[in-house]
Write a protein that holds these residues in place. Structure first.
Motif, mmCIF file in Angstrom:
data_model
loop_
_atom_site.group_PDB
_atom_site.id
_atom_site.type_symbol
_atom_site.label_atom_id
_atom_site.label_comp_id
_atom_site.label_asym_id
_atom_site.label_seq_id
_atom_site.Cartn_x
_atom_site.Cartn_y
_atom_site.Cartn_z
ATOM 1 N N ALA A 154 0.818 -1.228 0.000
ATOM 2 C CA ALA A 154 0.000 0.000 0.000
ATOM 3 C C ALA A 154 0.840 1.260 0.000
ATOM 4 C CB ALA A 154 -0.949 -0.004 1.195
ATOM 5 N N GLN A 155 2.046 1.206 0.565
ATOM 6 C CA GLN A 155 2.840 2.442 0.631
ATOM 7 C C GLN A 155 3.157 2.972 -0.757
ATOM 8 O OE1 GLN A 155 4.021 -0.577 1.303
ATOM 9 N NE2 GLN A 155 6.232 -0.631 1.522
ATOM 10 N N CYS A 156 3.187 2.097 -1.770
ATOM 11 C CA CYS A 156 3.401 2.580 -3.126
ATOM 12 C C CYS A 156 2.126 2.535 -3.958
ATOM 13 C CB CYS A 156 4.448 1.732 -3.834
ATOM 14 S SG CYS A 156 6.054 1.803 -3.062
ATOM 15 N N HIS A 157 1.343 1.462 -3.783
ATOM 16 C CA HIS A 157 0.206 1.240 -4.694
ATOM 17 C C HIS A 157 -1.102 1.794 -4.158
ATOM 18 C CE1 HIS A 157 2.099 -1.209 -7.810
ATOM 19 N NE2 HIS A 157 2.824 -1.776 -6.855
ATOM 20 N N ASN A 158 -1.131 2.387 -2.987
ATOM 21 C CA ASN A 158 -2.302 2.953 -2.294
ATOM 22 C C ASN A 158 -3.171 1.851 -1.689
ATOM 23 O OD1 ASN A 158 -5.183 2.902 -3.262
ATOM 24 N ND2 ASN A 158 -5.120 5.110 -3.226
ATOM 25 N N GLY A 163 -2.712 2.922 -7.131
ATOM 26 C CA GLY A 163 -1.454 3.493 -7.569
ATOM 27 C C GLY A 163 -1.079 4.746 -6.811
ATOM 28 N N GLY A 164 0.180 5.145 -6.971
ATOM 29 C CA GLY A 164 0.649 6.334 -6.277
ATOM 30 C C GLY A 164 1.925 6.827 -6.925
ATOM 31 N N ALA A 172 3.974 4.040 -8.962
ATOM 32 C CA ALA A 172 3.522 2.659 -8.829
ATOM 33 C C ALA A 172 2.149 2.618 -9.469
ATOM 34 C CB ALA A 172 3.442 2.268 -7.360
ATOM 35 N N LEU B 164 -6.061 3.402 9.392
ATOM 36 C CA LEU B 164 -4.676 3.602 8.958
ATOM 37 C C LEU B 164 -4.399 5.061 8.585
ATOM 38 C CD1 LEU B 164 -1.961 2.487 8.372
ATOM 39 C CD2 LEU B 164 -2.760 1.670 6.164
ATOM 40 N N GLN B 292 2.628 0.441 8.998
ATOM 41 C CA GLN B 292 1.969 0.490 7.694
ATOM 42 C C GLN B 292 1.698 1.932 7.307
ATOM 43 O OE1 GLN B 292 -1.620 -1.790 7.999
ATOM 44 N NE2 GLN B 292 -0.544 -3.739 8.164
ATOM 45 N N VAL B 293 1.592 2.143 6.001
ATOM 46 C CA VAL B 293 1.232 3.467 5.501
ATOM 47 C C VAL B 293 0.714 3.260 4.092
ATOM 48 C CG1 VAL B 293 3.521 3.986 4.555
ATOM 49 C CG2 VAL B 293 2.048 5.845 5.244
ATOM 50 N N THR B 294 -0.170 4.144 3.634
ATOM 51 C CA THR B 294 -0.646 4.012 2.263
ATOM 52 C C THR B 294 -0.202 5.212 1.434
ATOM 53 O OG1 THR B 294 -2.621 4.138 0.870
ATOM 54 C CG2 THR B 294 -2.869 4.833 3.148
ATOM 55 N N ALA B 295 -0.008 4.954 0.134
ATOM 56 C CA ALA B 295 0.280 6.061 -0.770
ATOM 57 C C ALA B 295 -0.913 6.992 -0.719
ATOM 58 C CB ALA B 295 0.486 5.545 -2.184
ATOM 59 N N GLY B 296 -0.665 8.299 -0.886
ATOM 60 C CA GLY B 296 -1.771 9.253 -0.851
ATOM 61 C C GLY B 296 -2.344 9.400 0.543
ATOM 62 N N ASP B 394 1.328 14.496 -4.388
ATOM 63 C CA ASP B 394 1.494 13.151 -4.943
ATOM 64 C C ASP B 394 0.308 12.748 -5.813
ATOM 65 O OD1 ASP B 394 0.038 13.252 -2.608
ATOM 66 O OD2 ASP B 394 0.492 11.192 -2.036
ATOM 67 N N ILE B 395 -0.898 13.160 -5.394
ATOM 68 C CA ILE B 395 -2.081 12.820 -6.189
ATOM 69 C C ILE B 395 -2.041 13.580 -7.521
ATOM 70 C CG2 ILE B 395 -4.606 12.849 -6.236
ATOM 71 C CD1 ILE B 395 -3.736 11.090 -4.053
ATOM 72 N N GLN B 398 0.435 12.027 -9.827
ATOM 73 C CA GLN B 398 -0.077 10.798 -10.426
ATOM 74 C C GLN B 398 -1.120 11.109 -11.499
ATOM 75 O OE1 GLN B 398 -2.109 8.288 -7.644
ATOM 76 N NE2 GLN B 398 -2.330 6.637 -9.106
#
Ligand code: HEM
Lengths: 260, 554
Positions: A154-158, A163-164, A172, B164, B292-296, B394-395, B398
């Motif tokens: 998730a840190q790269c792909h959300n 994606g991110g 990603a 999260l 843990q962390v999420t993109a965006g 970042d958004i 993308q």
């Protein structure tokens, strides 16, 4: 010269073996009536076809013997899985050098991809294409897959696999179109800036759990309604400042208009 | 109408027989309020707040503010058997196992976004029309503080479910608190009751979110409204509207009906949005786990400017006596917002100091007539806007396939370059509009008709503007530019506080130096005379049958 003859010599054995296998297979199929796909063992012919395709479409960048050039890395030892991933997702052949190989409509048919993969696999040992049993997710635990996904991907792909962005214009990708096989291969081979998750660090069962979770993400209906792309609070904020405030402003103008 | 009034009268009588407040009610129910759609922006904020109270109470019935570990066994299969905090588990239960729970959660959160956005738009209206001037400075201060408190309240709510995304937000805030020099670490331990995340934070935040802050906000909103009532509402300039009257309709029944109706519109729109559009899908984020962390990972939009500043700031740190001072965190996320909010809140006093104006203002300014103020407002909005955009870098990277490293540089430069450019452009634009207004007053509107006079000269016919428009334009107040004080007066006595006066005179010039003066009475009279003459010409020309239409010439 000697090396070719040696290879030819070795390949002869292979051909015989394959022929024998095919005959047994055909015989068995004829008897049992079900076609069980045996682990695809590359034939000499397939390897040769792959080499031709490689020379035509890939050698300009990867070098005549796939040893690499200034335009593309060496493919020796990347394995069939890497080729299968790169070519079925349309990433290869790369259209033009850029900082990311984007997913495209694939230019090669599955047979051609198999041939290319078979050829590259002969150059050195590397991860092979996952078998159907590798991709079986019936016994996998969905929730565990979710946890693994959030820890590793998730840190790269959300969080929803949408994606991110990564540094310097790399990204990603959104994985909504990725097939289980591609997902498995992506983990095995770690394309570009993606780390690779070897079977030692992430055993097959965990990969299967992740695949199950991604498949869920690809098909999940959104319990809350429109998901606004599943990009998190940014699209929500855009929504409130356009549609939300827009509607209420229109309503104020309407009510505030001098209706007496 | 007469029936409603009668009904109101009956109500008043009823109340009056029990409590002697009829005169109070009578006077206030008939209080006149002016009419304009932009006066309803504050109402949107008010109604969103009421919606937040209503839905918030519903949520408290099931929400468990506890960080105790539990194993989830609810009906959302993708999280089945996963360890999580009780807070997160209860928020999932609200979403999937409480009747209407997900809808209420979504209404609550959308209403929070509406609340903040409406407060901000409302503030823009107040600012650009100068409604914050005497005697309403205090209400501006209350309003500005409510935005700040609203941000804190929204952040607290956003953090409660312990998903999260919100956990990452809390982690960042913990970092911001730690980044405050000297006291940071102690403060962080104090707030979290020990190391991050600990087990005290959510329960504390809960009290803060459902009791303390709503209470404070409710009290402030009450005072805010009482003050509006007490000061009477400002009005836009127009024929018959002066600084000492109020032209409009009585509170009852006209405004009570309109306002009541509008409440249902706001509630209805919020509910519709909540029914069809997801907000904060906590189930998709998963429980907060520190590794843990999420993109965006983004905050809600109203905190985006902070995140944007944090993301753009260069990585500066220095070590003093063995202690690291994290300028990279402290400056963008504590000092910058502190300054921004302070300047915002004290702006009325700054402007009053510059103008030296002690009069009361009940007639609103047209933004063009206060070019420097308008330009300051646009400058501030663009500064804020650049930061908000960078908070989503970042958004954006993308979505538009650009590099976010480049976006970061765009922000670092843009945040200093764009606001001044906006300032200059807005100011010039306003002054241009002022010049046009002056022309309109003196020469009327260009009609597009060309007239040839008997001796061959061509003139364009100008039609005079309406009285309403005239009144609007004439509402402009010319603030005199303060003269630079002399060092010593005629008797050789040194002017007291010379430097302060000089500074003020300079500010005054910067504010008002370029203003286009309102035409004097004499100029207006002459213009009227002229127009009359031109009219005579026209009549004369008509008689001679010599009217040449511009359109016909082409
Ligand atoms: C200015 C007013 C308020 C704002 C801006 C605000 C904002 C928020 C936000 C953004 C959330 C996160 C919701 C989510 O997506 O899960 C939240 C949650 C919550 N709020 Fe509020 N709120 C306000 C007033 C209130 C009031 C007055 C109450 C109760 C009396 C309340 C009770 C709650 C509860 C219990 C939650 C957690 C429940 C959940 O997340 O499912 N709020 N709030």
């Amino acid at each position: 010269m000697t090396s070719t003859s040696v290879r030819r010599h070795r390949a002869t054995g292979l051909v015989v073996l394959c022929a024998a296998l095919v005959m047994t297979g055909v015989g068995y199929a004829a008897v049992s009536g079900t076609a069980e796909a045996a682990a695809p063992e590359a034939s000499q012919q397939q390897v040769e076809q792959g080499r031709q395709l490689f020379l035509e479409g890939c050698a300009t960048c990867h070098g005549l013997g796939a040893q690499g050039s200034s335009d593309g890395p060496s493919l020796i030892g990347v394995g069939a899985a890497s080729v299968d991933f790169q070519v079925t997702t349309g990433r290869m052949p790369l259209a033009q050098p850029s900082n990311q190989a984007p997913r495209k409509v694939p230019t090669y048919t599955p047979e051609m991809v198999a041939a290319l993969a078979a050829y590259v696999a002969t150059l050195g040992p590397g991860p092979s294409i996952p078998s159907d049993s590798d991709l079986a997710t019936n016994d996998a635990n969905l929730a565990e897959g979710g946890t693994l996904f959030r820890t590793n991907c998730a840190q790269c792909h959300n969080f929803a696999g949408r994606g991110g962005a990564l540094s310097d214009g790399k990204y990603a990708p959104n994985m909504m179109k990725a097939t289980p096989r591609e997902i498995y291969e992506a983990m095995l081979t770690g394309p570009q800036s993606m780390p690779n998750f070897t079977d030692a660090t992430m055993p097959a069962e965990k990969k299967q759990a992740i695949i199950k979770y991604i498949a869920y993400l690809q098909s999940a209906s959104d319990p809350g309604g429109l998901a606004l792309g599943s990009y998190g609070p940014v699209t929500e904020g855009m929504f409130i400042w356009t549609a939300g405030i827009g509607i209420l402003l229109a309503a104020s103008v309407w009510i505030g208009a001098k209706v007496r | 109408m007469s029936i409603t009034v009668k009904a109101a009268g009956a109500g008043v009588t009823y109340v009056d027989q029990r409590a002697p407040i009829s005169s109070l009610l009578k006077a206030n129910l008939r209080k006149i309020f002016p009419d304009h759609w932009s006066f309803m922006l504050g109402e949107i904020a008010l109604y969103s707040f009421l919606i937040l109270l209503l839905t918030g109470v519903y949520l408290t019935i099931w929400f468990k503010p506890s960080m105790t570990d539990v194993i989830y066994n609810g009906s959302f299969a993708p999280l089945d058997g996963i360890p999580m905090s009780e807070a997160y588990a209860s928020a999932l239960n609200i979403s999937f196992d409480v009747r209407g729970g997900l809808l209420i959660r979504q209404i609550h959160h959308w209403a929070a976004l509406f609340f903040m956005a409406a407060m901000m738009v409302h503030m823009f209206r107040i600012f650009f029309t100068g409604a914050f001037r005497k005697p309403r400075e205090l209400n501006w201060v209350i309003g500005g503080s409510m935005i700040l408190i609203g941000i804190l309240e929204g952040f607290a709510g956003y953090s409660l479910p312990d998903d999260l995304l919100s956990g990452v937000g809390v982690r960042i805030v913990a970092g911001i608190v730690e980044g405050i020099p000297v006291i940071g670490t102690y403060l962080m331990f104090f707030i979290f009751g020990g190391q991050f995340p600990g087990s005290d934070f959510i329960p504390r935040l809960y009290t803060f979110h459902v009791l303390l802050v709503p209470g404070i906000l409710l009290a402030m909103i009450g005072i805010h409204l009482v003050l509006v009532f007490y000061h009477k509402h400002t009005q836009y300039p127009g024929a018959g509207r002066t600084n000492t009257n109020v032209v409009g309709f009585p509170l009852f029944p006209v405004y009570t009906a309109k306002a009541g109706g509008f409440f249902f519109v706001v509630f209805g729109v919020t509910t519709l949005i909540a029914a069809f559009v997801t907000i904060n899908p906590i189930w998709a984020y998963g429980p907060y786990v520190p590794d843990q962390v999420t993109a965006g990972s983004q905050p809600d939009w109203y905190i985006g400017f902070l995140d944007g500043a944090l993301r753009a700031f260069p990585n500066w740190e220095s070590v003093i006596w063995g202690h690291t001072i994290s300028w990279n965190v402290f400056l963008p996320s504590a000092v910058m917002p502190g300054l921004l909010v302070t300047v915002l809140i004290i702006y009325p006093f700054i402007e009053a100091w510059v103008t030296g104006d002690k009069r009361e203002h009940h007639l609103l300014d047209r933004p063009r007539n206060a070019p420097t103020r308008t330009a300051i407002g646009v400058m501030a909005i663009s500064f804020y806007g650049v930061l908000v955009i960078n908070g989503a870098n970042d958004i954006i990277a993308q979505a538009f396939n650009v590099s976010f490293n480049q976006l970061t540089w765009f922000t670092r430069i843009g945040v200093f370059v764009i606001p001044p450019l906006m300032f200059i452009a807005t100011r010039r634009f306003c002054l241009g509009l002022q010049r046009r207004d002056r022309d309109l007053l003196l020469h009327g509107r260009e009609s597009g008709q060309i007239l040839r006079l008997p001796h061959g000269e061509f003139i364009e016919i100008h039609t005079p503007i309406s009285d309403e428009q005239k009144a609007v334009i004439l509402s402009k107040i010319d603030v005199p530019v303060m003269a630079l004080p002399v060092a010593t007066d005629a008797n050789g006595v040194a002017t007291p506080k010379l430097r302060a006066k000089r500074r003020r005179a300079r500010w005054s010039r910067a504010y008002f130096g370029d203003n286009v003066a309102r035409p004097t009475a004499q100029e207006l009279e002459e213009a009227a005379h002229h127009a009359h003459e031109a009219h005579a010409h026209e009549v004369h020309a008509h008689g001679a049958g010599e009217l040449a239409d511009a359109g016909k010439d082409h």
